[in-house]
Scaffold this active site. Structure first.
Site, PDB file in Angstrom:
ATOM      1  N   CYS A 410      -4.770  -6.741  -1.390  1.00 60.81           N
ATOM      2  CA  CYS A 410      -5.648  -5.633  -1.844  1.00 60.81           C
ATOM      3  C   CYS A 410      -6.154  -5.484  -3.514  1.00 60.81           C
ATOM      4  O   CYS A 410      -5.113  -5.675  -3.951  1.00 60.81           O
ATOM      5  CB  CYS A 410      -5.122  -4.283  -1.507  1.00 60.81           C
ATOM      6  N   CYS A 413      -4.327  -2.399  -4.830  1.00 63.51           N
ATOM      7  CA  CYS A 413      -2.788  -2.198  -4.993  1.00 63.51           C
ATOM      8  C   CYS A 413      -1.893  -3.372  -4.630  1.00 63.51           C
ATOM      9  O   CYS A 413      -0.750  -3.409  -4.789  1.00 63.51           O
ATOM     10  CB  CYS A 413      -2.587  -0.981  -4.147  1.00 63.51           C
ATOM     11  N   CYS A 428      -6.741  -2.619   3.911  1.00 65.01           N
ATOM     12  CA  CYS A 428      -5.392  -2.933   2.867  1.00 65.01           C
ATOM     13  C   CYS A 428      -4.496  -2.210   3.800  1.00 65.01           C
ATOM     14  O   CYS A 428      -4.733  -0.980   4.230  1.00 65.01           O
ATOM     15  CB  CYS A 428      -5.658  -1.934   1.575  1.00 65.01           C
ATOM     16  N   CYS A 434      -1.824   2.891  -2.066  1.00 64.59           N
ATOM     17  CA  CYS A 434      -3.185   2.338  -2.528  1.00 64.59           C
ATOM     18  C   CYS A 434      -4.084   3.452  -3.340  1.00 64.59           C
ATOM     19  O   CYS A 434      -4.229   4.310  -2.776  1.00 64.59           O
ATOM     20  CB  CYS A 434      -3.945   1.845  -1.542  1.00 64.59           C
TER      21      CYS A 434
END
Ligand code: IVH
Length: 671
Positions: A410, A413, A428, A434
């Site tokens: 991702c 994050c 993600c 995140c």
């Protein structure tokens, strides 16, 4: 011979009826019979014509299916040239046009016939004694191509004019186009078949009209709108443009339902703004509106300059498509964790604004359109919708273009990106951590069926995240009165209530807690199954996909989501933090090892049992440690069948699952 006269009469009646239905459907947009009935009439006519080929005429509706391919199109010289229109791009241009018209005619105020500027292809249809004899493209305005065979397949073009007083000869001019809906459907079919998609309805209409094989055109949903006539012979033109359009409509030709007569410059500009507002909602694409002096004698007096009439002008809308360079592809993470590739563009003016980004939707779309970094692309911005990359222009390739690769982590994050085999969207997996998904994750965590933190709504979550007070759900439990007091619309009392609600939520159930984590594909029911099956959090967190598949009603997709979620160290960390701040629940023995005569056994109920309701049977089974599932699989131990069982019984037979009736169930319950 009366038999043959009857036959001829029947064929004629069928033709008229079928064409009347074509007219109702394609011109009036108001079908009056069901499709099946239409098909029946059509087949009857086809059969009669097959038995009596001598009765077939070119204007029979059966001939709209296309003819064998041509080697090339024949050239056609237009008797009256097909001119173009001068353009107006803003109010001043329109004012100047109106002024020239008024001065040219020595009038104060002019009536104009106004209508959309269709975004299609100009064509000319020649009718002789009411019969459609020749259809031609505009070409360069003087010479076009003979596309009669193709135009015959367009159901909204009458093969015969619906009048007994047809001119000896007349050319009907207008635009061939494709409805937006039909275009979407055609592209979906092209995609399905692995064929090339069209960039827009106009290209689709052009591609369809210029087929040498009219049988292909026949399968394409083309429409036609008439906007004028030319070269009328044996027919006295009415005094105004508006009446001319009415005449075309009476002859059975489709004319724009948006046509109006307006007065003066104000009328023109009002019409323009009204149509601009309705542009998106119209079923076909338009690229502006056309103003024509209404009185035909005035039109004649004004005449032409070079290739355009002085009596008409096209007031254009801002273009919705433009070419530009795609300089990079970034990946954005949405609130649900979906990764969306976004094209970074060399700034381009389109749809009335400067566009620098456009969505590429997802990885498959990029592959399908073969979009590469460095490509020249067609960008489209329609109305308020997000600009999108419609297609690339392969002719502009230099060989230096780079293909796009979806990241495996991702970009926000760093968590793993997962993309289930049967989904278009990559996501993600860092749901709890995140930043892109934070607000959504917190709202879900606090929701009533999850941790049930009353008072923690949209606005509050927004503030907590934006002020960097809360990064993940565990941070909620670290909030104090001083911090909350600093927030907007947060009095001492509500801060106190909120803290109490947060405190209260610490005591929960395993099922709620699992649900609160917001694992993809894990709803309340699955969370409950997982809690019951594993009994504790650690067992769940450490389960591999095989172990997860043993849970009734958990299939491979759900098992993969759960496994992905717990594989992510960030997510495990947040769970540890939540336990550390005091979130707790009662753990139990895993279901499989629990006691009870039916422990570890899975049942499926189908049909109506003689004395037990479904709920009662479920309660009895569960009381003995058994599990009731909604669908039959290899994991099912027993199917309990009552009266009128459904497909579940068949499935059970197929899989060789033991089938019992209510009595059999009672025996199992009693051991
Ligand atoms: S009138 C002598 N009306 O625009 C004037 N044209 O630049 C003949 N078009 O290729 C044209 N919608 O195909 C007229 N409602 C409309 C139109 C229209 C689209 C096209 C036409 C022509 C171009 C003129």
């Amino acid at each position: 011979m009366s038999a043959s006269r009857d036959l001829r009469a029947r064929v004629q009646a069928l033709r008229e009826e079928i064409e009347r239905h074509n007219y109702n459907y394609y011109v009036l947009d108001a079908p009056t019979i069901p499709d099946a009935e239409y098909d029946r009439l059509f087949r009857e006519l086809q059969t009669l014509e097959a038995q009596h080929p001598e009765l077939i005429t070119p204007d029979s509706p059966t001939q709209r299916v296309g003819a064998p391919p041509l080697p090339e199109f024949r050239q056609v010289t237009h008797r009256v040239p097909m001119l173009s229109l001068a353009n107006a791009f803003d109010d001043e241009d329109v004012a100047a046009f109106d002024r020239r018209v008024r001065e040219g005619l020595g009038q104060d105020r002019i009536d104009y016939a106004v209508e959309p500027k269709f975004d299609g292809l100009a064509i000319s249809l020649t009718y002789e004694d009411g019969r459609f004899v020749l259809g031609a493209t505009r070409g360069d305005g003087y010479t076009g191509e003979d596309v009669t065979a193709n135009l015959r397949t367009v159901r909204s073009i009458p093969l015969r004019l619906r009048t007994r007083h047809a001119p000896r000869r007349v050319e009907v001019r207008g635009e061939v186009l494709m409805m937006k809906k039909d275009f979407e459907r055609l592209n979906a079919a092209q995609r399905e078949a692995g064929d090339k998609e069209f960039a827009n309805p106009r290209n689709a209409a052009a591609g369809s009209l210029r087929q040498l094989d009219s049988r292909i055109t026949a399968r394409r949903p083309l429409r036609f709108f008439a906007y004028t006539m030319a070269g009328a012979d044996g027919f006295a033109l009415p005094p105004t443009q508006a009446q001319l359009l009415d005449t075309l409509a009476q002859w059975g030709l489709p004319v724009s339902p948006e046509r109006r007569v307006v007065r003066g410059l104000d009328g023109l500009l009002d019409y323009y703004r009204g149509m601009a507002a309705r542009r998106e909602a119209l079923p076909y694409e338009i690229d502006g509106v056309v103003y024509k002096v209404n009185r035909l004698d005035y039109q004649d007096r004004l005449g032409f300059v070079s290739r355009a009439p002085r009596f008409a002008v096209a007031h254009k809308f801002p273009a919705q498509e433009a070419l530009t360079e795609l300089v990079a592809i970034d990946v954005q993470v949405g609130r649900t964790g979906a990764l969306t590739p976004v094209a970074r563009l060399k700034p381009v003016f389109v749809g009335g604004v400067t566009v620098t980004n456009a969505t590429l939707h997802n990885e498959d779309e990029i592959r399908r359109k073969d979009v590469r970094i460095g490509d020249t692309v067609i960008v489209r911005r329609a109305g308020d919708v997000i600009p999108e990359v419609v297609a690339v222009v392969p002719e502009r390739r230099t060989g230096k273009e780079q293909p796009f690769v979806m990241p495996t982590r991702c970009p926000v994050c760093g968590s793993h990106v997962e993309r289930p085999a049967d989904e278009a969207v990559a996501r993600c997996t860092g749901g709890l951590v995140c930043p892109a998904q934070r607000k959504q994750a917190l709202l879900h965590f606090a929701s009533r069926r999850a941790m049930d933190i009353e008072g923690l709504g949209d606005k509050l979550v927004e503030q907590l995240v934006d002020h960097h007070l809360v990064h993940n759900p565990a941070d909620l439990y670290k909030l104090g009165p001083a911090v909350l007091a600093g927030l907007e619309r947060m009095g001492e009392k509500s801060a106190g209530n909120l803290l109490a609600a947060i405190e209260q939520s610490k005591k929960t159930t395993l099922a709620r807690f699992i649900y609160a984590l917001g694992i993809r594909n894990v709803g309340e029911a699955t969370a409950r199954d997982l809690a019951r099956h594993f009994g504790g959090m650690d067992a769940l967190m450490n389960a591999d996909e095989q172990a997860l598949l043993e849970v009734p009603d958990v299939g491979p997709v759900v098992a993969a989501s759960i496994h992905e979620f717990f594989r992510e160290p960030h997510n495990r960390e947040v769970i540890e933090q939540l336990r550390a701040v005091g979130v707790h629940w009662q753990e139990s023995e895993p279901a499989a090892r629990a006691r009870g005569r039916l422990a570890g056994k899975t049942f499926v109920l189908t049909g109506t049992l003689p004395s037990l309701s479904r709920e009662q049977a479920t309660a009895l089974i569960e009381a003995e440690g058994g599990k009731v599932s909604g669908s039959v699989s290899r994991k099912t131990d027993y199917v309990v069948a009552g009266a009128d069982p459904g497909s579940k019984l068949a499935k059970a037979n197929e899989l060789g699952v033991t089938i019992v009736d209510e009595e059999g169930l009672m025996r199992l319950l009693k051991g």
